[in-house]
Design an enzyme around this catalytic site. Structure first.
Site, short mmCIF file in Angstrom:
data_model
loop_
_atom_site.label_atom_id
_atom_site.label_comp_id
_atom_site.label_asym_id
_atom_site.label_seq_id
_atom_site.Cartn_x
_atom_site.Cartn_y
_atom_site.Cartn_z
N GLY A 15 79.37 37.26 68.30
CA GLY A 15 79.04 36.90 69.68
C GLY A 15 78.56 35.47 69.80
N ALA A 90 75.64 33.77 60.16
CA ALA A 90 75.97 35.18 59.94
C ALA A 90 74.71 36.02 59.83
CB ALA A 90 76.79 35.32 58.65
N GLY A 91 74.70 37.13 60.49
CA GLY A 91 73.52 38.00 60.40
C GLY A 91 73.84 39.39 60.92
N ILE A 92 73.07 40.36 60.41
CA ILE A 92 73.23 41.74 60.86
C ILE A 92 71.86 42.32 61.18
CG2 ILE A 92 75.33 42.19 59.52
CD1 ILE A 92 73.52 43.69 57.45
N ASP A 95 68.19 48.13 62.57
CA ASP A 95 66.86 48.38 63.14
C ASP A 95 66.41 49.83 62.93
OD1 ASP A 95 67.10 45.79 64.03
OD2 ASP A 95 67.25 46.29 66.16
N TYR A 154 64.69 42.61 59.18
CA TYR A 154 65.25 41.44 59.89
C TYR A 154 64.19 40.35 60.07
CZ TYR A 154 67.98 39.20 63.73
OH TYR A 154 68.66 38.34 64.55
N PRO A 184 66.61 31.54 68.13
CA PRO A 184 66.95 32.08 69.44
C PRO A 184 66.18 33.36 69.74
CG PRO A 184 68.94 31.65 68.13
CD PRO A 184 67.75 31.57 67.21
N GLY A 185 65.91 33.55 71.01
CA GLY A 185 65.37 34.82 71.47
C GLY A 185 66.51 35.78 71.72
N1 CAA Z 1 57.56 47.88 71.45
C1 CAA Z 1 56.69 48.88 71.48
N2 CAA Z 1 57.04 50.17 71.31
C2 CAA Z 1 58.33 50.44 71.10
C3 CAA Z 1 59.29 49.43 71.03
C4 CAA Z 1 58.87 48.11 71.23
N3 CAA Z 1 59.73 47.08 71.21
N4 CAA Z 1 60.48 50.00 70.79
C5 CAA Z 1 60.26 51.33 70.71
N5 CAA Z 1 58.98 51.58 70.91
C6 CAA Z 1 58.32 52.87 70.92
C7 CAA Z 1 59.04 53.83 71.87
O1 CAA Z 1 58.62 53.61 73.20
C8 CAA Z 1 58.59 55.17 71.31
O2 CAA Z 1 57.27 55.42 71.71
P1 CAA Z 1 56.78 56.91 72.01
O3 CAA Z 1 56.97 57.67 70.73
O4 CAA Z 1 55.34 56.73 72.40
O5 CAA Z 1 57.67 57.38 73.11
C9 CAA Z 1 58.53 54.92 69.80
O6 CAA Z 1 58.44 53.49 69.65
C10 CAA Z 1 59.76 55.40 69.08
O7 CAA Z 1 60.87 54.80 69.71
P2 CAA Z 1 62.32 55.36 69.58
O8 CAA Z 1 62.40 56.78 70.06
O9 CAA Z 1 63.26 54.37 70.15
O10 CAA Z 1 62.46 55.47 68.00
P3 CAA Z 1 63.76 55.37 67.20
O11 CAA Z 1 63.41 55.62 65.78
O12 CAA Z 1 64.83 56.20 67.81
O13 CAA Z 1 64.21 53.84 67.40
C11 CAA Z 1 64.11 51.51 67.20
C12 CAA Z 1 63.35 52.81 67.03
C13 CAA Z 1 65.37 51.50 66.32
C14 CAA Z 1 63.19 50.42 66.74
C15 CAA Z 1 64.57 51.35 68.66
O14 CAA Z 1 63.45 51.46 69.48
C16 CAA Z 1 65.19 49.99 68.92
O15 CAA Z 1 66.39 49.79 68.69
N6 CAA Z 1 64.41 49.02 69.39
C17 CAA Z 1 64.86 47.67 69.62
C18 CAA Z 1 64.63 46.82 68.38
C19 CAA Z 1 64.95 45.38 68.68
O16 CAA Z 1 64.35 44.75 69.52
N7 CAA Z 1 65.95 44.83 68.00
C20 CAA Z 1 66.35 43.50 68.27
C21 CAA Z 1 67.85 43.47 68.16
S1 CAA Z 1 68.50 41.94 68.79
C22 CAA Z 1 68.20 40.87 67.60
O17 CAA Z 1 67.68 41.15 66.56
C23 CAA Z 1 68.62 39.47 67.90
C24 CAA Z 1 67.49 38.57 67.81
O18 CAA Z 1 67.40 37.84 66.85
C25 CAA Z 1 66.51 38.51 68.90
#
Ligand code: CAA
Length: 248
Positions: A15, A90-92, A95, A154, A184-185
């Site tokens: 992307g 490159a990155g993966i 999570d 990560y 980047p954010g």
């Molecule tokens: N902050 C605070 N709490 C969070 C949270 C967050 N960012 N994300 C999830 N939680 C909480 C949920 O609200 C939930 O709380 P409750 O149990 O009280 O309801 C608890 O954590 C468990 O959440 P999930 O049911 O979602 O748990 P899961 O195991 O199914 O998934 C996870 C956990 C994989 C971390 C999922 O929440 C997720 O994908 N989160 C996003 C992670 C993220 O931001 N990744 C960035 C990707 S983009 C990137 O990396 C590019 C870059 O450089 C910026």
């Protein structure tokens, strides 16, 4: 006519990578892009890029594998000349909360996101030093600076990139080579749109003062600046581009 400088963008079909490739080509560079050897769509991608007017050299490379990176850089050098600008993009993600994080998902992210920086910089850095000019741009993440829920792997890899940047910047500063990190954010790419919509809306977007995801073009613009002659005095920096989400 002077030869175009060659830029190598790892993960060039992703992307962010694709936009970096097109914007760097628009800025007058010769672009080489790596793609993962398992990616079967590379011919279509190259054809599509051609249709859009971009002649990108696409090279298969497992950035997590040292030997694969050596072979890749040798091919680029033979085909279009030495790499003068390296964008370690490159990155993966894999999570999951730390409770669920296993060794396989730790290793996959550390190898692809951090070992890759060593693997790819190694075969290009000496040449840059010998020629007295080079740019190494490491694409980290806001989450390497501030941490992120579900990203121990990560965040560790992305933070590690900047340690590498600072150390290498010191070693090559007198040789005309700059080494910088950009962080980047949340940018509107597949990696971010893969986040569950509910989490994106409730936990992430409200933390971004600008009120939206970033655009790949905005990140590419910063990379073009860092690659330029005018950026020769910027080295060892970690430049945030995150809509105000994290201010240091
Ligand atoms: N902050 C605070 N709490 C969070 C949270 C967050 N960012 N994300 C999830 N939680 C909480 C949920 O609200 C939930 O709380 P409750 O149990 O009280 O309801 C608890 O954590 C468990 O959440 P999930 O049911 O979602 O748990 P899961 O195991 O199914 O998934 C996870 C956990 C994989 C971390 C999922 O929440 C997720 O994908 N989160 C996003 C992670 C993220 O931001 N990744 C960035 C990707 S983009 C990137 O990396 C590019 C870059 O450089 C910026």
């Amino acid at each position: 006519m002077t030869q175009k400088r060659v830029v190598l963008v790892t993960g060039g079909m992703g992307g962010l990578g694709e936009t970096i490739c097109t914007k760097m080509a628009d800025a007058g560079y010769k672009v080489a892009a790596t793609y993962s050897p398992g990616n079967k769509t590379h011919d279509d991608w190259v054809a599509q890029m051609k249709k859009r007017g971009y002649d990108v050299l696409a090279v298969p490379c497992d950035v997590a594998d040292y030997d694969s990176c050596q072979v890749c850089v040798a091919k680029i050098q033979a085909d279009v000349g030495p790499v003068e600008i390296l964008v370690n993009n490159a990155g993966i993600t894999r999570d999951m909360t730390f409770k669920k994080m296993d060794k396989v998902n730790w290793d996959a992210v550390l190898r692809t996101n951090l070992d890759s920086v060593f693997n790819m910089t190694k075969p290009v850095c000496d040449g840059m030093v010998d020629r007295g000019w080079g740019r190494i741009i490491n694409v980290s993440s806001v989450n390497g600076s501030k941490g992120a829920f579900g990203q121990t792997n990560y965040s560790a890899a992305k933070a590690g990139m900047h340690g590498f940047t600072k150390a290498l910047a010191l070693e090559v500063a007198k040789k005309g080579v700059t080494v910088n990190t950009i962080s980047p954010g949340y940018i509107a790419t597949k990696m971010v749109t893969a986040i569950p919509q509910e989490i994106l809306n409730s936990k992430i977007l409200p933390q971004i003062p600008v009120g939206r995801l970033g655009k790949p073009e905005e990140v590419a613009g910063l990379i073009i600046y860092l690659a330029s002659e005018e950026a020769a005095f910027v080295t060892g920096a970690n430049i945030a581009i995150n809509g105000g989400q994290h201010m240091q």
